[in-house]
Scaffold this active site. Sequence first.
Site, PDB file in Angstrom:
ATOM      1  N   GLY A  55       0.783  -1.236   0.000  1.00 18.72           N
ATOM      2  CA  GLY A  55       0.000   0.000   0.000  1.00 18.72           C
ATOM      3  C   GLY A  55       0.811   1.280   0.000  1.00 18.72           C
ATOM      4  O   GLY A  55       0.370   2.312  -0.517  1.00 18.72           O
ATOM      5  N   ASP A 111       1.393   3.739   4.461  1.00 18.24           N
ATOM      6  CA  ASP A 111       0.230   4.428   3.901  1.00 18.24           C
ATOM      7  C   ASP A 111      -0.800   4.718   4.983  1.00 18.24           C
ATOM      8  O   ASP A 111      -1.368   5.800   5.013  1.00 18.24           O
ATOM      9  CB  ASP A 111      -0.395   3.630   2.741  1.00 18.24           C
ATOM     10  CG  ASP A 111      -0.659   2.176   3.104  1.00 18.24           C
ATOM     11  OD1 ASP A 111      -0.104   1.690   4.109  1.00 18.24           O
ATOM     12  OD2 ASP A 111      -1.417   1.518   2.379  1.00 18.24           O
ATOM     13  N   ASP A 114      -3.865   1.808  11.157  1.00 12.81           N
ATOM     14  CA  ASP A 114      -5.264   1.487  11.464  1.00 12.81           C
ATOM     15  C   ASP A 114      -5.341   1.014  12.922  1.00 12.81           C
ATOM     16  O   ASP A 114      -5.451   1.823  13.832  1.00 12.81           O
ATOM     17  CB  ASP A 114      -5.746   0.433  10.463  1.00 12.81           C
ATOM     18  CG  ASP A 114      -7.239   0.172  10.527  1.00 12.81           C
ATOM     19  OD1 ASP A 114      -7.827   0.360  11.594  1.00 12.81           O
ATOM     20  OD2 ASP A 114      -7.838  -0.227   9.517  1.00 12.81           O
ATOM     21  N   LYS A 142      -5.958   6.472  11.295  1.00 14.85           N
ATOM     22  CA  LYS A 142      -7.379   6.441  11.664  1.00 14.85           C
ATOM     23  C   LYS A 142      -7.572   6.870  13.104  1.00 14.85           C
ATOM     24  O   LYS A 142      -6.779   6.513  13.974  1.00 14.85           O
ATOM     25  CB  LYS A 142      -7.938   5.021  11.482  1.00 14.85           C
ATOM     26  CG  LYS A 142      -8.323   4.718  10.055  1.00 14.85           C
ATOM     27  CD  LYS A 142      -9.196   3.481  10.014  1.00 14.85           C
ATOM     28  CE  LYS A 142      -9.492   3.105   8.575  1.00 14.85           C
ATOM     29  NZ  LYS A 142     -10.229   1.839   8.489  1.00 14.85           N
ATOM     30  N   VAL A 164     -11.205   3.043   3.733  1.00 17.19           N
ATOM     31  CA  VAL A 164     -10.650   3.941   2.719  1.00 17.19           C
ATOM     32  C   VAL A 164      -9.820   3.175   1.693  1.00 17.19           C
ATOM     33  O   VAL A 164      -9.188   2.169   2.000  1.00 17.19           O
ATOM     34  CB  VAL A 164      -9.803   5.069   3.350  1.00 17.19           C
ATOM     35  CG1 VAL A 164     -10.693   6.082   4.034  1.00 17.19           C
ATOM     36  CG2 VAL A 164      -8.757   4.533   4.314  1.00 17.19           C
ATOM     37  N   ASP A 170      -5.958  -0.597  -1.009  1.00 14.24           N
ATOM     38  CA  ASP A 170      -6.804  -1.476  -1.814  1.00 14.24           C
ATOM     39  C   ASP A 170      -8.007  -2.001  -1.053  1.00 14.24           C
ATOM     40  O   ASP A 170      -8.079  -1.923   0.166  1.00 14.24           O
ATOM     41  CB  ASP A 170      -5.990  -2.689  -2.279  1.00 14.24           C
ATOM     42  CG  ASP A 170      -5.765  -3.690  -1.152  1.00 14.24           C
ATOM     43  OD1 ASP A 170      -5.352  -3.273  -0.056  1.00 14.24           O
ATOM     44  OD2 ASP A 170      -6.025  -4.897  -1.351  1.00 14.24           O
ATOM     45  N   ARG A 176      -6.017   0.526  -5.974  1.00 12.13           N
ATOM     46  CA  ARG A 176      -4.730   1.125  -5.608  1.00 12.13           C
ATOM     47  C   ARG A 176      -4.371   2.287  -6.532  1.00 12.13           C
ATOM     48  O   ARG A 176      -3.612   3.173  -6.157  1.00 12.13           O
ATOM     49  CB  ARG A 176      -3.616   0.070  -5.647  1.00 12.13           C
ATOM     50  CG  ARG A 176      -3.743  -1.029  -4.597  1.00 12.13           C
ATOM     51  CD  ARG A 176      -2.414  -1.760  -4.442  1.00 12.13           C
ATOM     52  NE  ARG A 176      -2.537  -3.064  -3.805  1.00 12.13           N
ATOM     53  CZ  ARG A 176      -2.486  -3.276  -2.486  1.00 12.13           C
ATOM     54  NH1 ARG A 176      -2.347  -2.259  -1.669  1.00 12.13           N
ATOM     55  NH2 ARG A 176      -2.568  -4.496  -1.998  1.00 12.13           N
TER      56      ARG A 176
HETATM   57  C1  PRP Z   1      -2.312  -2.163   5.462  1.00 10.41           C
HETATM   58  C2  PRP Z   1      -1.448  -0.918   5.531  1.00 10.41           C
HETATM   59  C3  PRP Z   1      -0.662  -1.111   6.789  1.00 10.41           C
HETATM   60  C4  PRP Z   1      -1.583  -1.934   7.659  1.00 10.41           C
HETATM   61  C5  PRP Z   1      -2.226  -1.061   8.692  1.00 10.41           C
HETATM   62  O1  PRP Z   1      -1.598  -3.166   4.842  1.00 10.41           O
HETATM   63  O2  PRP Z   1      -0.625  -0.811   4.398  1.00 10.41           O
HETATM   64  O3  PRP Z   1       0.549  -1.786   6.553  1.00 10.41           O
HETATM   65  O4  PRP Z   1      -2.599  -2.485   6.817  1.00 10.41           O
HETATM   66  O5  PRP Z   1      -3.139  -1.790   9.478  1.00 10.41           O
HETATM   67  P1  PRP Z   1      -2.969  -1.989  11.045  1.00 10.41           P
HETATM   68  O6  PRP Z   1      -2.542  -0.679  11.638  1.00 10.41           O
HETATM   69  O7  PRP Z   1      -4.346  -2.411  11.483  1.00 10.41           O
HETATM   70  O8  PRP Z   1      -1.954  -3.064  11.276  1.00 10.41           O
HETATM   71  P2  PRP Z   1      -2.261  -4.516   4.294  1.00 10.41           P
HETATM   72  O9  PRP Z   1      -1.979  -5.623   5.282  1.00 10.41           O
HETATM   73  O10 PRP Z   1      -3.688  -4.278   3.950  1.00 10.41           O
HETATM   74  O11 PRP Z   1      -1.418  -4.858   3.006  1.00 10.41           O
HETATM   75  P3  PRP Z   1      -1.215  -4.037   1.641  1.00 10.41           P
HETATM   76  O12 PRP Z   1      -0.396  -2.814   1.986  1.00 10.41           O
HETATM   77  O13 PRP Z   1      -0.492  -4.986   0.760  1.00 10.41           O
HETATM   78  O14 PRP Z   1      -2.571  -3.663   1.108  1.00 10.41           O
END
Ligand code: PRP
Length: 194
Positions: A55, A111, A114, A142, A164, A170, A176
């Site tokens: 991401g 990115d 959360d 967030k 989002v 994604d 993306r």
């Molecule tokens: C997303 C984002 C962070 C993580 C945040 O990655 O890029 O790395 O989640 O979430 P958290 O604070 O609840 O741990 P994801 O695992 O969706 O993978 P991606 O970047 O390949 O989409």
Amino acid sequence: MVESATAQELKRRDRGVQRVLIEEGAIQQRVRELAADLDALYGDETPLLIGVLTGAVTFMTALMREMGSELKIDFMAVSSYGDDVTSSGAVRILKDLNENIEGRSVLIVEDIVDSGLTLKYLLDVLRRRDPKDVKVVALLRKRKADAIEVQTDLVGFEIPDEFVIGYGLDYAGRYRNLPYIGVLDPQEYQGYEK
Ligand code: PRP
């Protein structure tokens, strides 16, 4: 309706977007500000920017092009167990760094923060490798009452707890390539717990 597509037929990439949360121009402006802050922070140092796949790729490439510092880049991929909408607890490394970070100043480029679990895990892993310094820049964070406390030195935007997408983020691998941050129409992830 997606504002950036009003003058034309809705692009296939935008289908399922409920609304634009952060316009492309606002992101570009904020990325320039973050880059200036980081330049001031690092001065004559050569930080290693660590992009968290997948991401953060969009943010990472925009940010590094705005930075005037000498820098190097590397990438890590981690996976948190869970479905496509909610985060779970456990995290594991899918792709490790190519670089040795001992004695170096590193900057984690995320990115979104959360639940904070991914970032907490990354910070723990990287600190054990004896870097000189670890800092974090996240484009989005967030506002969540149950998020864990985790170091985030620079944040682009604090956002509400909604699903989002875009600018690297994604849903099931899609969206993306949106140039803005949008909110996914809840109908798109019906059946999942938000
Ligand atoms: C997303 C984002 C962070 C993580 C945040 O990655 O890029 O790395 O989640 O979430 P958290 O604070 O609840 O741990 P994801 O695992 O969706 O993978 P991606 O970047 O390949 O989409």
